[in-house]
Motif scaffolding. Structure first.
Motif, PDB file in Angstrom:
ATOM      1  N   GLY A  19      -7.714  -0.166   6.188  1.00 23.44           N
ATOM      2  CA  GLY A  19      -7.360  -1.063   5.088  1.00 23.44           C
ATOM      3  C   GLY A  19      -7.469  -2.524   5.479  1.00 23.44           C
ATOM      4  N   THR A  27      -3.193  -1.238   3.046  1.00 23.97           N
ATOM      5  CA  THR A  27      -2.541  -0.270   2.160  1.00 23.97           C
ATOM      6  C   THR A  27      -1.434   0.445   2.929  1.00 23.97           C
ATOM      7  N   ASN A  29       0.616   3.477   3.638  1.00 25.46           N
ATOM      8  CA  ASN A  29       0.378   4.910   3.392  1.00 25.46           C
ATOM      9  C   ASN A  29       1.687   5.701   3.396  1.00 25.46           C
ATOM     10  N   VAL A  63      -2.403   1.398  -6.395  1.00 28.88           N
ATOM     11  CA  VAL A  63      -2.257   2.549  -5.500  1.00 28.88           C
ATOM     12  C   VAL A  63      -3.445   3.485  -5.672  1.00 28.88           C
ATOM     13  N   SER A  64      -3.928   3.969  -4.548  1.00 30.49           N
ATOM     14  CA  SER A  64      -5.063   4.893  -4.554  1.00 30.49           C
ATOM     15  C   SER A  64      -4.568   6.267  -4.120  1.00 30.49           C
ATOM     16  N   GLU A  79      -1.939   5.564  -1.060  1.00 30.15           N
ATOM     17  CA  GLU A  79      -1.894   4.275  -0.363  1.00 30.15           C
ATOM     18  C   GLU A  79      -1.665   3.140  -1.345  1.00 30.15           C
ATOM     19  N   THR A  80      -0.703   2.306  -1.015  1.00 25.10           N
ATOM     20  CA  THR A  80      -0.306   1.224  -1.919  1.00 25.10           C
ATOM     21  C   THR A  80      -0.657  -0.141  -1.340  1.00 25.10           C
ATOM     22  N   HIS A  81      -1.406  -0.927  -2.091  1.00 25.54           N
ATOM     23  CA  HIS A  81      -1.609  -2.329  -1.708  1.00 25.54           C
ATOM     24  C   HIS A  81      -0.701  -3.171  -2.584  1.00 25.54           C
TER      25      HIS A  81
END
Ligand SMILES: Cc1cc2nc3c(=O)[nH]c(=O)nc-3n(C[C@H](O)[C@H](O)[C@H](O)COP(=O)(O)O)c2cc1C
Ligand SMILES: Nc1ncnc2c1ncn2[C@@H]1O[C@H](COP(=O)(O)OP(=O)(O)O)[C@@H](O)[C@H]1O
Ligand SMILES: [Mg+2]
Length: 155
Positions: A19, A27, A29, A63-64, A79-81
């Protein structure tokens, strides 16, 4: 998407370290356990919402959820940015997220540059949508006000 908004918390764990280093977009996780507990109708894809670390301020996030087709991961990740500049990393801390809307499915890309520009597009779109009154009110949700000592998942 019957389950939106979807609220969950979990400890921030290490991913592949791509990331920040490869994408310039860190990101945070979640552990496997949190990913495995997602309701079945929260499909893979890219979402937006609100997030806080520990009992800190609530920020916009993207978030992905999925297998990152560009990297062909074999394990599903979440995973959050967070759209905020943090002074330091927060591995091991509790991340609280409220997923409020869906942006797009996960895609493969033919270059790292196109993956990065897609993610930057997601960030801009999320920032705009989160300013809508129906989304702004979730920033104030009690979910972000309770003691953040437990790892839990759900509503
Ligand atoms: C908003 C957003 C959108 C993303 N979209 C995709 C995507 O369409 N395809 C993909 O392969 N990965 C996508 N990713 C995931 C990145 O590939 C991933 O964050 C990166 O590999 C970092 O992984 P790491 O935490 O394991 O280091 C997305 C990430 C974010 C935050
Ligand atoms: N704005 C941010 N959003 C998400 N994570 C951030 C942010 N700023 C710093 N971080 C830190 O960066 C880490 C993620 O970086 P990343 O390169 O994706 O590594 P990993 O593969 O270990 O997840 C997070 O776990 C967190 O500690
Ligand atoms: Mg990461």
């Amino acid at each position: 998407m019957r389950h939106l908004p979807y609220f969950c918390r979990g400890q921030v764990v290490r991913g592949f370290g791509r990331g920040s280093k490869q994408l310039g977009i860190p990101t945070a996780n979640f552990p496997e356990q949190v990913v495995d507990n997602l309701p079945t109708d929260v499909s893979t894809g890219i979402y937006y919402g609100w997030a806080s670390v520990g009992s800190g301020d609530v920020h916009k996030m993207v978030v992905s959820i999925g297998w990152n087709p560009y990297y062909k991961n074999t394990k599903k990740s979440m995973e959050t940015h967070i759209m905020h500049t943090f002074k330091e990393d927060f591995y091991g801390e509790i991340l609280n997220v409220a997923i409020v809307g869906y942006l797009r499915p996960e895609k493969n890309f033919d270059s790292l540059e196109s993956l990065i520009s897609a993610i930057q597009g997601d960030i801009e779109e999320a920032k705009k949508r989160l300013d809508l009154p129906e989304h702004l009110k979730l920033k104030e949700d009690n979910f972000f006000k309770v003691p953040k000592s437990k790892v839990m998942n759900g509503h």
